[in-house]
Design an enzyme around this catalytic site. Sequence first.
Site, PDB file in Angstrom:
ATOM      1  N   HIS A 116       0.837  -1.187   0.000  1.00 30.29           N
ATOM      2  CA  HIS A 116       0.000   0.000   0.000  1.00 30.29           C
ATOM      3  C   HIS A 116       0.882   1.250   0.000  1.00 30.29           C
ATOM      4  CE1 HIS A 116      -3.887   1.901  -0.150  1.00 30.29           C
ATOM      5  NE2 HIS A 116      -3.359   2.881   0.563  1.00 30.29           N
ATOM      6  N   LEU A 117       0.651   2.041  -1.013  1.00 25.66           N
ATOM      7  CA  LEU A 117       1.397   3.282  -1.203  1.00 25.66           C
ATOM      8  C   LEU A 117       1.382   4.128   0.068  1.00 25.66           C
ATOM      9  CD1 LEU A 117       2.791   5.239  -3.268  1.00 25.66           C
ATOM     10  CD2 LEU A 117       0.504   6.171  -3.705  1.00 25.66           C
ATOM     11  N   HIS A 118       2.545   4.577   0.491  1.00 30.36           N
ATOM     12  CA  HIS A 118       2.598   5.454   1.657  1.00 30.36           C
ATOM     13  C   HIS A 118       3.744   6.443   1.500  1.00 30.36           C
ATOM     14  CE1 HIS A 118       4.944   1.799   2.546  1.00 30.36           C
ATOM     15  NE2 HIS A 118       5.722   2.549   3.311  1.00 30.36           N
ATOM     16  N   LEU A 119       3.465   7.650   1.919  1.00 30.21           N
ATOM     17  CA  LEU A 119       4.411   8.760   1.845  1.00 30.21           C
ATOM     18  C   LEU A 119       4.974   9.016   3.229  1.00 30.21           C
ATOM     19  CD1 LEU A 119       5.510  11.142   0.020  1.00 30.21           C
ATOM     20  CD2 LEU A 119       3.581  12.484   0.903  1.00 30.21           C
TER      21      LEU A 119
END
Length: 250
Positions: A116-119
Amino acid sequence: MNLNVLRTYALKDPATFPSSVLFSHSSNSLVIYDTYPKSIFHFLLLPRVKPSLNADTLTSLRTLLRGDKEHAKKVIISLSEDAATLRKEIEGEMFKRYGFKWGIWTGFHAAPSMPHLHLHVLSSDLRSDRMKSKKHYNSFHPKAGFFLDIDEVMSWFDAEESYFSTKAKLDPKHYEALLKEDLVCFHCGSSMKNIPTLKAHLDEEWDRIASREKGKLDRKRKFEEKHTTKEGASEQADSKRLKSVSDDTE
């Protein structure tokens, strides 16, 4: 550690989160505390799964960029806007706790360990008990190449198509090799023989930065106080002159 926990969060209603996990949320994203922070302040900003934004597309930056380019750009812009709001809150807390503010990094891991994309939004100090290995350190070193600043990623969209395609590949083998590079201080570029030596050096760098920034604020405060005192004295002198004129007129 549950490697799918970020995906689980992105699918959940923010109202169900405990305060120990969720910092804030918007209609597009969640801000959670990093469970293993590598800096004094360290948050993860996750895009929420929606009907128009499925979980598979949001597995990582790589999967996002392999999809519709304009759609991917909108996701990155949305994350950037929410990160800007978060940075202001972090800066406020910096002043509250430490009396000054310092840099904040905002970027993605090129080859993340969790789906899951996370910044990552973290303060630029890398001072944490959780930072225990070369892999940890190099994954956040701003010049090592593994940590991709969000502004750099945004620039890919405006480049030639061939350049965008090359950068969007995000070959894990290439980026994972960067984690094995030698330890180098991100402040001064000095090589460090091991993590304990590096952490002691980063503490020294931090102390210098704190002393410098507090000194700047102290000089600014003294200047403003002096300026205010002069203005007050000038106003009093003007008031006395006006009163003298008035008395002479009478």
